[in-house]
Scaffold this active site. Structure first.
Site, PDB file in Angstrom:
ATOM      1  N   GLU A   7       0.827  -1.205   0.000  1.00  0.00           N
ATOM      2  CA  GLU A   7       0.000   0.000   0.000  1.00  0.00           C
ATOM      3  C   GLU A   7       0.863   1.258   0.000  1.00  0.00           C
ATOM      4  OE1 GLU A   7      -3.350  -2.732   2.076  1.00  0.00           O
ATOM      5  OE2 GLU A   7      -2.129  -1.409   3.332  1.00  0.00           O
ATOM      6  N   GLU A  18      -4.832  -9.288   2.509  1.00  0.00           N
ATOM      7  CA  GLU A  18      -5.677  -9.026   3.677  1.00  0.00           C
ATOM      8  C   GLU A  18      -6.946  -9.866   3.744  1.00  0.00           C
ATOM      9  OE1 GLU A  18      -3.311  -5.118   3.354  1.00  0.00           O
ATOM     10  OE2 GLU A  18      -3.961  -6.752   2.041  1.00  0.00           O
TER      11      GLU A  18
END
Length: 271
Positions: free
Chosen positions: A113, A133
């Site tokens: 990210e 995730e």
């Protein structure tokens, strides 16, 4: 003095280095705060025309420190940590100068990210990139779900996020997640070649062009970032999130139920 981040100056280029190699640059809250401070300093430095973010040791970053993740089991802890992460990645994205992620080895979760918030990504051929995730009962947060579609397109972003699949540098280049790929031994040279090209552009014009391009590609970013945290706060209260943590610690496959928060987890079937 920074404990987990180091800074290197090279002419008009500043390198921000994730420097926790003994933990594969796993990101805890202290590292986030140090990275945010380094990004803010680079943002304000008039003599810095380009920024390179890279990882020390054997990889860019294995993602969030799992022990940190275990402590974020409630919204009261999640939101402050996430706020600091958001400020970090937004500084990288909004910086009025080019920001390059120089990536080798694992670049996963929160590490990915951070890389997605950079303008460009140069990858070594040993890179493993992914947003896993959903396998932990969560969604890619701090802009992972919001920025990836703008980089690789909606369909590919859905596939990568919904499966949690990890991909190599060649695949990253094919889908547009990597601007350039080089053998690991030539990664630094490949990054420098891109930096040299960027430094030939007028800094003010390049920075303003970046602002326009980001506005076109991500017009609803602020709203989607808020949606991410609302969903994440719901997910950290679910049995799936707790089961993912237990399975990780016990080194076994998780048994996800998809149950809403507070619902009982059914007992596994016995042979």
């Amino acid at each position: 003095m920074s404990e987990f981040v180091s800074i290197e100056e090279q002419d008009r280029v500043r390198h921000i280095v994730l420097d926790r190699p003994d933990k594969r640059n796993a990101i805890n809250h202290d590292m986030v705060l140090e990275l945010r401070e380094a990004a803010q300093d680079a943002f304000e430095a008039a003599d810095v025309h380009c920024v390179v973010v890279r990882g020390a040791g054997r990889g860019f970053s294995a993602g969030i420190d799992v022990y940190q993740l275990g402590r974020l089991g409630g919204a009261a802890l999640l939101r402050p940590f996430r706020r600091d992460c958001i400020e970090l990645v937004n500084l990288l994205e909004e910086m009025p100068k080019a920001v390059i992620a120089q990536i080798h080895g694992p670049c996963l979760g929160l590490g990915a990210e951070i890389a997605l918030a950079c303008d460009m990504r140069v990858m070594a051929d040993d890179t493993l990139f992914g947003l896993p995730e959903t396998k932990l009962g969560l969604i890619p947060d701090v802009g992972g779900s919001s920025r990836l579609p703008a980089v690789v397109g909606l369909g590919i972003a859905k596939e990568l996020i919904m499966t949690g699949r990890t991909i190599d540098a060649v695949e990253c280049h094919r889908i547009g997640a990597a601007n350039r790929v080089a053998p690991a031994a030539e990664l630094e040279a490949a990054t420098q070649a891109l930096v040299d090209e960027l430094l030939t552009a007028a800094p003010l014009a390049a920075g303003l062009a970046k602002r326009v391009l980001d506005g076109v590609a991500k017009p609803t970013l602020a709203a989607s970032l808020e949606q991410e945290v609302s969903i994440q706060q719901t997910l950290v209260a679910t049995d799936d999130f707790r089961e993912a943590g237990a399975a990780f610690m016990e080194k076994r496959p998780p048994r996800f139920t998809g149950a809403p928060p507070g619902a009982p987890v059914p007992e596994p079937e016995r042979a």
